[in-house]
Design an enzyme around this catalytic site. Structure first.
Site, short mmCIF file in Angstrom:
data_model
loop_
_atom_site.label_atom_id
_atom_site.label_comp_id
_atom_site.label_asym_id
_atom_site.label_seq_id
_atom_site.Cartn_x
_atom_site.Cartn_y
_atom_site.Cartn_z
N GLU A 167 0.79 -1.22 0.10
CA GLU A 167 0.09 0.09 -0.10
C GLU A 167 0.94 1.39 0.08
O GLU A 167 0.52 2.36 -0.71
CB GLU A 167 -1.08 0.00 1.13
CG GLU A 167 -2.00 -0.91 1.24
CD GLU A 167 -2.92 -0.96 0.08
OE1 GLU A 167 -3.11 0.04 -0.34
OE2 GLU A 167 -3.28 -2.22 -0.34
N ASP A 224 3.86 -4.11 -5.69
CA ASP A 224 4.49 -5.60 -5.31
C ASP A 224 6.11 -5.24 -5.14
O ASP A 224 6.62 -5.75 -4.33
CB ASP A 224 4.08 -6.53 -6.30
CG ASP A 224 2.66 -7.08 -5.87
OD1 ASP A 224 2.04 -6.78 -4.88
OD2 ASP A 224 2.25 -7.80 -6.86
ZN LIG Z 1 -2.61 -2.71 -4.60
#
Ligand SMILES: [Zn+2]
Length: 414
Positions: A277, A358
């Site tokens: 996030e 990621d």
């Molecule tokens: Zn995401």
């Protein structure tokens, strides 16, 4: 172009859209029984995998029935000049342009809500219940519905009234003003979403002091991310499915974790999800999305301003008195192919952002807990491990689990 050809264009758009969706759904269905990719072999136990297959199939059949019925209703409604009838009813109660428009949309939304209510009840209390996801009580369900009706009426009604006022005041140039209005509203909603809207539906409490909080603070400090607001929301009130999200900006920025996420993931996995996030924030995805959303809205409004005065739109729907609200409905129906295109572009971009977030988590924290965390989330939501690539391309805002794991295990820099 005359009114009849616009009418058939609208029907054509609806038919093509319906067929495309069913085709994509069917393609995806044929992949349900595909062998599980080896990097995902440890997500499910064989018994759970069978359960997830069953869940997918039931949802597929359910959406086939509900979408076919709603498609037939819309076609019949258009065939029998339903919009003209509703317009007439609304005009029987009021003469003021704004009041007529409010009544018109009020009636349409009430009718479509009544029609979709049985499906929503079945989905929550039969399907989700059967697979052990549902924790919504009847009381929560009813209260949720009432609250969202009031919010829709106040916000939707308010914005619609303002738009018609702009139109009456500025004529064809109204779209500029509406654009600014919508931009300001969405900035406001983004900024105060957690403070104003979340409390209507959920309880949120600051994350309590302890191991998890320390680990989060430690990670945040290591990447120079100033966050003092980490909240826990009672997602378990409705479903066992877990989630985490980021909202607001500046002094209002905060991270919200579902209580179900804290229950189902280890502390390391939660920090890894959080790092993902933070990645969205650090790579400016929130700003890009806002800019793109604003440009799309501006383009849509500009296009609408070109045709709003054209009485052919009203005639196409069988309405004799041209009006702003009928123009809006006809435009909305005709706009579907363009919004599908913009949707595809937004999804493409969103999937790219997911790879970047990621990668950020992998580079600034660790990939292993993110991979195991994502696997745990997939397992507890019985998600599809073998989606069809065409279905992903059209509909997925996130890459598939397999794609994400492959990307994290590669040496590619995102
Ligand atoms: Zn995401």
């Amino acid at each position: 172009m005359n009114a009849t050809s616009i009418f058939y264009l609208i029907i054509g758009i609806l038919v093509v859209d319906f067929l495309l969706e069913r085709f994509l759904g069917l393609l995806n269905y044929t992949w349900y029984s595909k062998a599980i990719p080896k990097e995902l072999s440890d997500v499910y136990e064989p018994k759970e995998y069978k359960k997830s297959q069953e869940y997918k199939k039931i949802n597929f059949r359910f959406s086939l029935i509900s979408s076919t019925l709603s498609f037939l209703v819309i076609i019949l409604f258009l065939h029998f000049k339903g919009f003209a009838l509703v317009d007439q009813i609304a005009r029987g109660f009021a003469t003021d342009q704004i009041l007529v428009a409010l009544l018109f949309f009020g009636i349409i939304m009430l009718a479509s809500e009544l029609a979709s209510l049985p499906f929503s009840i079945y989905s929550t209390f039969v399907i989700e219940e059967q697979f052990g996801f549902n924790t919504t009580t009847l009381k929560t369900f009813i209260l949720d519905k009432i609250k969202s009706y009031i919010l829709t009426a106040l916000l939707g009604g308010g914005i619609l009234s303002l738009i018609i006022l702009c139109y009456n005041w500025a004529g064809a140039h109204f779209w500029w003003y509406v654009w600014v209005l919508i931009l300001m509203t969405s900035l406001f909603m983004n900024m105060f979403y957690a403070k104003l809207f979340v409390p209507i539906f959920n309880k949120q409490t600051p994350l309590e002091e302890g191991d998890l909080k320390n680990k989060i603070s430690e990670y945040a400090a290591s990447v120079g991310f100033h966050i003092n607001k980490v909240f826990v929301i009672d997602g378990s009130k409705r479903s066992t499915k877990a989630n985490a999200y980021f909202s607001g900006f500046g002094s209002e920025k905060r991270i919200t974790l579902y209580d179900t996420l804290i229950e189902q993931l280890t502390e390391e996995e939660i920090v890894a999800v959080l790092a993902h996030e933070v990645g969205h924030y650090k790579r400016n995805h929130i700003i890009y999305n806002l800019i793109l959303g604003t440009l799309t809205t501006g383009f849509t409004l500009w296009l609408f301003s070109l045709v709003v005065n054209n009485s052919l739109l009203s005639q196409a729907l069988g309405v004799s008195i041209p009006s702003f609200h009928i123009g809006l409905v006809a435009f909305g129906l005709l706009y579907a192919p363009i919004s599908r295109l913009t949707g595809i572009v937004m999804n493409l971009l969103s999937r790219k952002f997911e790879y970047q977030a990621d990668y950020y988590a992998k580079a600034t924290y660790k990939k292993e807990p993110l991979i195991s965390g994502l696997k745990a989330l997939s397992k507890t939501s019985l998600s599809n491990l073998t989606p069809h690539p065409a279905y992903i391309w059209f509909h997925y805002s996130h890459p598939s689990l397999q794609q994400r794991i492959t990307a994290m295990n590669s040496t590619t820099v995102y």
